[in-house]
Design a protein around this motif. Structure first.
Motif, PDB file in Angstrom:
ATOM      1  N   GLY A  90       0.780  -1.223   0.000  1.00 15.34           N
ATOM      2  CA  GLY A  90       0.000   0.000   0.000  1.00 15.34           C
ATOM      3  C   GLY A  90       0.812   1.274   0.000  1.00 15.34           C
ATOM      4  N   LEU A  91       2.115   1.149   0.156  1.00 12.44           N
ATOM      5  CA  LEU A  91       2.980   2.328   0.173  1.00 12.44           C
ATOM      6  C   LEU A  91       3.600   2.555  -1.209  1.00 12.44           C
ATOM      7  CD1 LEU A  91       4.826   1.735   3.574  1.00 12.44           C
ATOM      8  CD2 LEU A  91       2.854   3.214   3.131  1.00 12.44           C
ATOM      9  N   PRO A  92       4.071   3.758  -1.480  1.00 13.95           N
ATOM     10  CA  PRO A  92       4.709   4.024  -2.786  1.00 13.95           C
ATOM     11  C   PRO A  92       5.915   3.142  -3.057  1.00 13.95           C
ATOM     12  CG  PRO A  92       4.168   6.084  -1.680  1.00 13.95           C
ATOM     13  CD  PRO A  92       3.928   4.987  -0.679  1.00 13.95           C
ATOM     14  N   ILE A  93       6.532   2.651  -2.000  1.00 18.96           N
ATOM     15  CA  ILE A  93       7.726   1.813  -2.188  1.00 18.96           C
ATOM     16  C   ILE A  93       7.398   0.316  -2.159  1.00 18.96           C
ATOM     17  CG2 ILE A  93       9.349   3.521  -1.287  1.00 18.96           C
ATOM     18  CD1 ILE A  93       9.261   1.958   1.404  1.00 18.96           C
ATOM     19  N   GLU A  94       6.105  -0.006  -2.325  1.00 17.65           N
ATOM     20  CA  GLU A  94       5.700  -1.428  -2.290  1.00 17.65           C
ATOM     21  C   GLU A  94       6.492  -2.243  -3.310  1.00 17.65           C
ATOM     22  OE1 GLU A  94       1.656  -4.204  -2.544  1.00 17.65           O
ATOM     23  OE2 GLU A  94       1.521  -2.033  -2.828  1.00 17.65           O
TER      24      GLU A  94
END
Length: 358
Positions: free
Chosen positions: A148-152
């Motif tokens: 769910g994070l931009p760095i997934e």
């Protein structure tokens, strides 16, 4: 009289319809033959079971079926359950622990069925695709982090072992050796996948030396799709990885006329565990309950099951019945361009079995 114990797992969608038809045909065949019988145990595992219990099959499910002589499987997949849950929770949860490492998918044009390929009849398209069924791209190795994070990040790692590749190569070469043309194509993608697929190629060279009477060649998977369409008569036996063969065998079924007629055997050649037989068409929820699912893929899978059980005469009798029915275009189901129902096709195959005197 020999009684074979069969585990019937209809699964999802039209699986319930075609497995029921398959069991009916098997019972009709046993009655016609008179030398053996079937004891069929039904298991209601699948997406509906998942909605009630949170799992696709009981935790002790494999223990319930491990002593059966064979498994007749329908399909896994539902619109309202994620595909990775249905596949890994049922079909792969049986195939992998039971070490059904050889997935065998015969393809040929049956009588009365027209291939979408121009000028191709039964003699020009007669293949067997052998799929490595235990590791490779479907090994299940990988994971996700930072969901769910931009760095997934998500990874799926294709795992190839020397033991796994050797045994599927040897199985495929042995199968090719048993066929009239004694010819095999090893499918690869070693130009891009420079580690595992290079090992795959190297092991193919090693195993080929054990079968000097088998003619073999190697082809990149993308080029193989073109060859299947443009030069089908040059192909006989094919061996490919879990993912590559999965895709190629669906193309093969379409080229033979319909996904609805295509069979599969998930084999444990050493017979330590039961093998599983299934049509490849999937759950097809769009036609579920309409009574028009093509049961031919299930019947042909039953032919493979009979061969595996050591009943070649019964297998040949069922295959003759299938071919007599497909030869009659009035008995073609909608996927073949006809209007016949599942019931009509099943009744016709049972009638053909009853009248078979060859």
């Amino acid at each position: 009289m020999k009684t074979y114990k069969i585990a019937a797992i209809p699964g999802d969608g039209i699986g319930t319809e075609v497995v029921s038809a398959g069991v009916e045909v098997l019972q009709a065949l046993a009655k016609r033959d008179g030398g053996f019988a079937f004891k069929v145990d039904d298991f209601d595992w699948g997406s509906e079971y998942y909605k009630k219990h949170g799992i696709m099959m009981p935790e002790n499910g494999r223990d319930q079926i491990k002593d059966h002589d064979a498994i007749l499987f329908g399909s896994a997949g539902a619109p309202d359950v994620p595909d990775h849950i249905t596949l890994w929770g049922l079909r792969l949860a049986i195939c992998q622990p039971f070490d059904q490492y050889a997935n065998v998918r015969p393809t040929r044009i049956l009588p009365g069925i027209t291939s979408p390929l121009r000028n191709v009849n039964d003699k020009e398209l007669d293949w067997v695709i052998v799929r490595e069924n235990s590791e490779g791209e479907y090994a299940g190795v990988g994971g996700r982090a930072h969901k769910g994070l931009p760095i997934e990040v998500a990874t799926d790692v294709a795992m190839f072992t020397r033991a796994g590749v050797e045994r599927i190569m040897r199985f495929a070469f042995r199968l090719a050796q048993s066929r009239p043309r004694k010819k095999i194509t090893v499918v690869t993608k070693s130009n891009a996948q420079r580690h595992a697929m290079v090992m795959w190629d190297e092991i193919a060279v090693e195993i080929a030396k054990e079968f000097p009477d088998v003619e073999w060649d190697k082809m990149l998977v993308d080029a193989m799709t073109m060859r299947m369409v443009m030069r089908p008569e040059t192909i006989d036996t094919v061996v490919a990885t879990n993912l590559h063969a999965d895709i190629l065998s669906d193309l093969a079924a379409a080229l033979a006329g319909s996904l609805g007629i295509a069979p599969t055997g998930n084999l444990n050649p050493e017979r330590i565990f039961p093998s599983m037989f299934e049509p490849i068409h999937g759950s097809a929820f769009d036609i579920m309950g309409k009574g028009i699912a093509n049961p031919i893929g299930t019947f042909w899978s039953a032919v493979m099951m009979l061969e595996h059980l050591g009943e070649p005469k019964a297998a040949a009798r069922l295959m003759r019945a299938i071919e007599r029915v497909t030869a009659d275009k009035s008995l073609h189901s909608p996927d073949l361009g006809g209007k016949a129902t599942t019931r009509q096709v099943t009744d016709a195959v049972c009638a053909a079995l009853a009248g078979d005197n060859e």
